[in-house]
Design a protein around this motif. Structure first.
Motif, PDB file in Angstrom:
ATOM      1  N   GLY A  53      -1.148 -17.952   5.704  1.00  0.00           N
ATOM      2  CA  GLY A  53      -0.343 -19.090   6.139  1.00  0.00           C
ATOM      3  C   GLY A  53       0.699 -19.518   5.132  1.00  0.00           C
ATOM      4  N   ARG A  54       0.931 -18.693   4.116  1.00  0.00           N
ATOM      5  CA  ARG A  54       1.905 -19.022   3.089  1.00  0.00           C
ATOM      6  C   ARG A  54       2.816 -17.825   2.843  1.00  0.00           C
ATOM      7  N   THR A  55       3.986 -18.080   2.295  1.00  0.00           N
ATOM      8  CA  THR A  55       4.877 -16.999   1.880  1.00  0.00           C
ATOM      9  C   THR A  55       4.376 -16.458   0.541  1.00  0.00           C
ATOM     10  N   LEU A  56       4.262 -15.132   0.456  1.00  0.00           N
ATOM     11  CA  LEU A  56       3.732 -14.493  -0.754  1.00  0.00           C
ATOM     12  C   LEU A  56       4.707 -13.418  -1.221  1.00  0.00           C
ATOM     13  N   ILE A  57       5.067 -13.482  -2.490  1.00  0.00           N
ATOM     14  CA  ILE A  57       5.860 -12.422  -3.128  1.00  0.00           C
ATOM     15  C   ILE A  57       5.082 -11.988  -4.361  1.00  0.00           C
ATOM     16  N   VAL A  58       4.708 -10.724  -4.410  1.00  0.00           N
ATOM     17  CA  VAL A  58       3.892 -10.218  -5.502  1.00  0.00           C
ATOM     18  C   VAL A  58       4.597  -9.035  -6.151  1.00  0.00           C
ATOM     19  N   ALA A  59       4.665  -9.073  -7.477  1.00  0.00           N
ATOM     20  CA  ALA A  59       5.215  -7.945  -8.230  1.00  0.00           C
ATOM     21  C   ALA A  59       4.059  -7.058  -8.661  1.00  0.00           C
ATOM     22  N   THR A  60       4.145  -5.778  -8.359  1.00  0.00           N
ATOM     23  CA  THR A  60       3.023  -4.894  -8.656  1.00  0.00           C
ATOM     24  C   THR A  60       3.493  -3.450  -8.753  1.00  0.00           C
ATOM     25  N   HIS A  61       2.709  -2.640  -9.449  1.00  0.00           N
ATOM     26  CA  HIS A  61       2.888  -1.192  -9.355  1.00  0.00           C
ATOM     27  C   HIS A  61       1.603  -0.555  -8.838  1.00  0.00           C
ATOM     28  N   ASP A  62       0.749  -1.390  -8.207  1.00  0.00           N
ATOM     29  CA  ASP A  62      -0.497  -0.935  -7.584  1.00  0.00           C
ATOM     30  C   ASP A  62      -0.199  -0.592  -6.122  1.00  0.00           C
ATOM     31  N   ALA A  63      -0.248   0.691  -5.805  1.00  0.00           N
ATOM     32  CA  ALA A  63       0.099   1.126  -4.449  1.00  0.00           C
ATOM     33  C   ALA A  63      -0.862   0.574  -3.412  1.00  0.00           C
ATOM     34  N   GLU A  64      -2.149   0.456  -3.754  1.00  0.00           N
ATOM     35  CA  GLU A  64      -3.123  -0.059  -2.788  1.00  0.00           C
ATOM     36  C   GLU A  64      -2.853  -1.524  -2.465  1.00  0.00           C
ATOM     37  N   LEU A  65      -2.531  -2.325  -3.474  1.00  0.00           N
ATOM     38  CA  LEU A  65      -2.208  -3.721  -3.204  1.00  0.00           C
ATOM     39  C   LEU A  65      -0.911  -3.824  -2.425  1.00  0.00           C
ATOM     40  N   ALA A  66       0.095  -3.022  -2.780  1.00  0.00           N
ATOM     41  CA  ALA A  66       1.369  -3.062  -2.056  1.00  0.00           C
ATOM     42  C   ALA A  66       1.183  -2.707  -0.595  1.00  0.00           C
ATOM     43  N   ALA A  67       0.236  -1.789  -0.313  1.00  0.00           N
ATOM     44  CA  ALA A  67       0.015  -1.363   1.072  1.00  0.00           C
ATOM     45  C   ALA A  67      -0.529  -2.492   1.947  1.00  0.00           C
ATOM     46  N   ARG A  68      -1.105  -3.523   1.357  1.00  0.00           N
ATOM     47  CA  ARG A  68      -1.664  -4.626   2.129  1.00  0.00           C
ATOM     48  C   ARG A  68      -0.607  -5.677   2.482  1.00  0.00           C
ATOM     49  N   MET A  69       0.599  -5.520   1.957  1.00  0.00           N
ATOM     50  CA  MET A  69       1.670  -6.478   2.230  1.00  0.00           C
ATOM     51  C   MET A  69       2.378  -6.128   3.540  1.00  0.00           C
ATOM     52  N   ASP A  70       3.113  -7.080   4.071  1.00  0.00           N
ATOM     53  CA  ASP A  70       3.897  -6.844   5.281  1.00  0.00           C
ATOM     54  C   ASP A  70       5.072  -5.913   5.016  1.00  0.00           C
ATOM     55  N   ARG A  71       5.599  -5.982   3.797  1.00  0.00           N
ATOM     56  CA  ARG A  71       6.778  -5.183   3.476  1.00  0.00           C
ATOM     57  C   ARG A  71       6.781  -4.880   1.984  1.00  0.00           C
ATOM     58  N   VAL A  72       7.330  -3.723   1.624  1.00  0.00           N
ATOM     59  CA  VAL A  72       7.403  -3.291   0.236  1.00  0.00           C
ATOM     60  C   VAL A  72       8.873  -3.098  -0.137  1.00  0.00           C
ATOM     61  N   ILE A  73       9.292  -3.731  -1.232  1.00  0.00           N
ATOM     62  CA  ILE A  73      10.645  -3.594  -1.743  1.00  0.00           C
ATOM     63  C   ILE A  73      10.569  -2.744  -3.003  1.00  0.00           C
ATOM     64  N   HIS A  74      11.211  -1.569  -2.988  1.00  0.00           N
ATOM     65  CA  HIS A  74      11.208  -0.680  -4.146  1.00  0.00           C
ATOM     66  C   HIS A  74      12.311  -1.092  -5.115  1.00  0.00           C
ATOM     67  N   LEU A  75      11.943  -1.241  -6.362  1.00  0.00           N
ATOM     68  CA  LEU A  75      12.896  -1.586  -7.412  1.00  0.00           C
ATOM     69  C   LEU A  75      12.924  -0.475  -8.445  1.00  0.00           C
ATOM     70  N   GLY A  76      14.121  -0.121  -8.901  1.00  0.00           N
ATOM     71  CA  GLY A  76      14.239   0.842  -9.983  1.00  0.00           C
ATOM     72  C   GLY A  76      14.060   2.267  -9.511  1.00  0.00           C
ATOM     73  N   PRO A  77      14.573   3.208 -10.293  1.00  0.00           N
ATOM     74  CA  PRO A  77      14.406   4.628  -9.959  1.00  0.00           C
ATOM     75  C   PRO A  77      12.968   5.059 -10.195  1.00  0.00           C
ATOM     76  N   MET A  78      12.489   5.976  -9.351  1.00  0.00           N
ATOM     77  CA  MET A  78      11.135   6.504  -9.499  1.00  0.00           C
ATOM     78  C   MET A  78      11.194   8.026  -9.452  1.00  0.00           C
ATOM     79  N   PRO A  79      10.427   8.705 -10.314  1.00  0.00           N
ATOM     80  CA  PRO A  79      10.356  10.162 -10.247  1.00  0.00           C
ATOM     81  C   PRO A  79       9.882  10.612  -8.866  1.00  0.00           C
ATOM     82  N   MET A  80      10.351  11.783  -8.419  1.00  0.00           N
ATOM     83  CA  MET A  80      10.050  12.250  -7.072  1.00  0.00           C
ATOM     84  C   MET A  80       8.554  12.425  -6.859  1.00  0.00           C
TER      85      MET A  80
END
Length: 471
Positions: A433-460
């Motif tokens: 019931g609240r707006t949540l913005i979380v900074a993480t490099h944990d893929a499992e936690l990111a997968a539980r969000m409604d949307r994922v915003i990628h920041l920065g270059p990442m190796p392939m």
């Protein structure tokens, strides 16, 4: 210090700041109460005495007038050196305090690594340096007093010689009415030491001047190069919570950089819908934490616009907007005190029932050291790293009662997979019931969000593994 950003990289070390505020600032009191009045007396009293002496004998007045300027001249020369010595002493004192505080915080690690003796040797050397600098300041203080006494004694002696020979008839000149009487001669001799008395007081307070001005410089330097906290100019301004419908967060053309460094993000834009859960995902150093801090109003904007619930974030609105936020940093600090006080840190009005509920939600109810009445040491002594993070999560839960925007920075960093999963479960429960913005490099936690915003270059290869985890 209160008006600076808590994330300011140029923020002075705790030990140095404590030294300035608790020790060096004390030097301002004698500077204001002793040196300043002594300076005013030097400017007024000798002139009055000189006028009285000159009324009777222009030679005696001339002797005093010639001796007087030599004292401040040589004291000024000594004073330049005294100020430099005082600044060096205060700098050494602040460095030693910062070093000692840092080593006390890491005492457990020093013992584990067998480095206590090496630390003690370095601390002893630092204390010795401070002792040498302190004695240098004292030597200069004694030198300034010696300079004053020398010229004061010479001035009084020369006046006494003149008056004596004049009364004996050996020197006929110097008096306006021919020859001084015995009473007039004694009057001049009594006034001559009083002429130098204000200068003697100034000499006694000369070290206070050097220490006070060095302290003023040290206090002024604490404000140089500061990153201001948006809305922190008047921390006493009343701020009321405005919790209601979860706010939308809009970021437009944001330029993100630390002072004197290259831009981390340039022209960045983001739109978060009300009640949406978003992950800022990317490797370390890509700007996730800094972006979150700017959204929280903990760092000043370099360029661009941030709107929270339709209100632009600026110096005028930052305090009010922060009242509707709940923040969890990646390095939460635990203060010495009870668990109740630490969990209720963001809301001192929180009842014991709310604290109990937050502890249960964070999964700490089975930890003996985490019941509300338990006492914790500074830095969370008595809790493991994962338990400290859960304590921060309990803080977030208490604060979330009054907040509708949650900003969370790396909540699962350095945790094992099971603990990270429990922290993620608790976070999702709090964010309902609240707006949540979380900074993480944990893929499992990111997968539980409604949307994922990628920041920065990442190796392939890493990008492929991340996409698989998100899928």
């Amino acid at each position: 210090l209160a008006a600076r950003s808590p994330l300011d990289r140029a923020r002075p070390a705790s030990g140095a700041a404590a030294s300035v505020l608790a020790e060096q600032a004390d030097a301002l009191l004698p500077y204001l109460t002793r040196y300043q009045p002594a300076r005013w007396r030097v400017q007024l009293v000798p002139l009055a005495i000189l006028a009285c002496v000159a009324w009777l004998s222009w030679v005696a007045a001339l002797v005093l007038a010639l001796a007087a300027p030599l004292i401040p001249l040589f004291m000024a020369i000594v004073g330049w050196r005294a100020r430099a010595a005082s600044e060096a002493q205060m700098l050494e004192q602040g460095s030693m305090n910062a070093f000692l505080l840092d080593r006390l915080r890491g005492l457990a690690s020093l013992r584990a690594l067998g480095a206590v003796e090496a630390t003690a040797l370095r601390l002893r050397a630092t204390a010795r340096n401070l002792q040498v600098r302190t004695m240098a300041v004292l030597r200069i203080a004694f030198l300034s007093s010696a300079v004053l006494e020398l010229f004061a004694a010479l001035g009084v002696a020369m006046v006494a010689v003149y008056v004596g020979f004049h009364l004996l008839g050996q020197l006929e000149f110097g008096a306006w009415r021919g020859r001084l009487s015995l009473g007039e001669g004694l009057f001049i001799l009594l006034l001559a030491p009083a002429f130098f008395e204000p200068l003697r007081e100034l000499s006694a307070a000369w070290h206070d001047r050097a220490a006070g001005e060095a302290a003023l410089d040290a206090i002024g330097q604490m404000a140089q190069g500061a990153e201001p906290l948006p809305g922190g100019a008047d921390p006493r301004a009343p701020v009321q919570s405005v919790r209601g419908k979860p706010p939308a967060v809009v970021v437009r053309d944001l330029d993100l950089s630390h002072r004197g460094e290259a831009a981390v993000l340039s022209g960045f834009s983001l739109s978060v819908a009300p009640g949406e859960h978003v992950a800022l995902f990317g490797p370390s150093g890509c700007g996730k934490s800094s972006l979150l801090a700017v959204m929280a109003g903990l760092l000043p904007l370099r360029g661009g616009v941030i709107e929270i619930g339709g209100v632009a974030l600026d110096n005028g609105s930052a305090g009010q907007l922060r009242a509707r936020m709940a923040w969890m940093g990646q390095k939460p600090h635990v203060f010495a005190g009870t668990v109740q006080a630490n969990v209720a840190l963001a809301d001192p009005r929180a009842t014991r029932g709310r604290v109990h509920a937050a502890i249960r939600l964070a999964g700490l109810e089975r930890v003996d050291q985490a019941h509300p009445a338990a006492t914790l040491g500074e830095g969370g002594m008595g809790l493991s790293g994962g338990e400290v993070l859960r304590l921060a999560l309990a803080r977030l839960a208490v604060r979330a009662q009054e907040a509708d925007l949650l900003l969370v920075d790396e909540p699962t960093a350095h945790l094992d997979s099971e603990t990270a999963r429990h922290v993620g479960d608790a976070l999702m429960s709090i964010a309902r019931g609240r707006t949540l913005i979380v900074a993480t490099h944990d893929a499992e936690l990111a997968a539980r969000m409604d949307r994922v915003i990628h920041l920065g270059p990442m190796p392939m290869q890493r990008l492929a593994r991340t996409e698989d985890a998100l899928a």
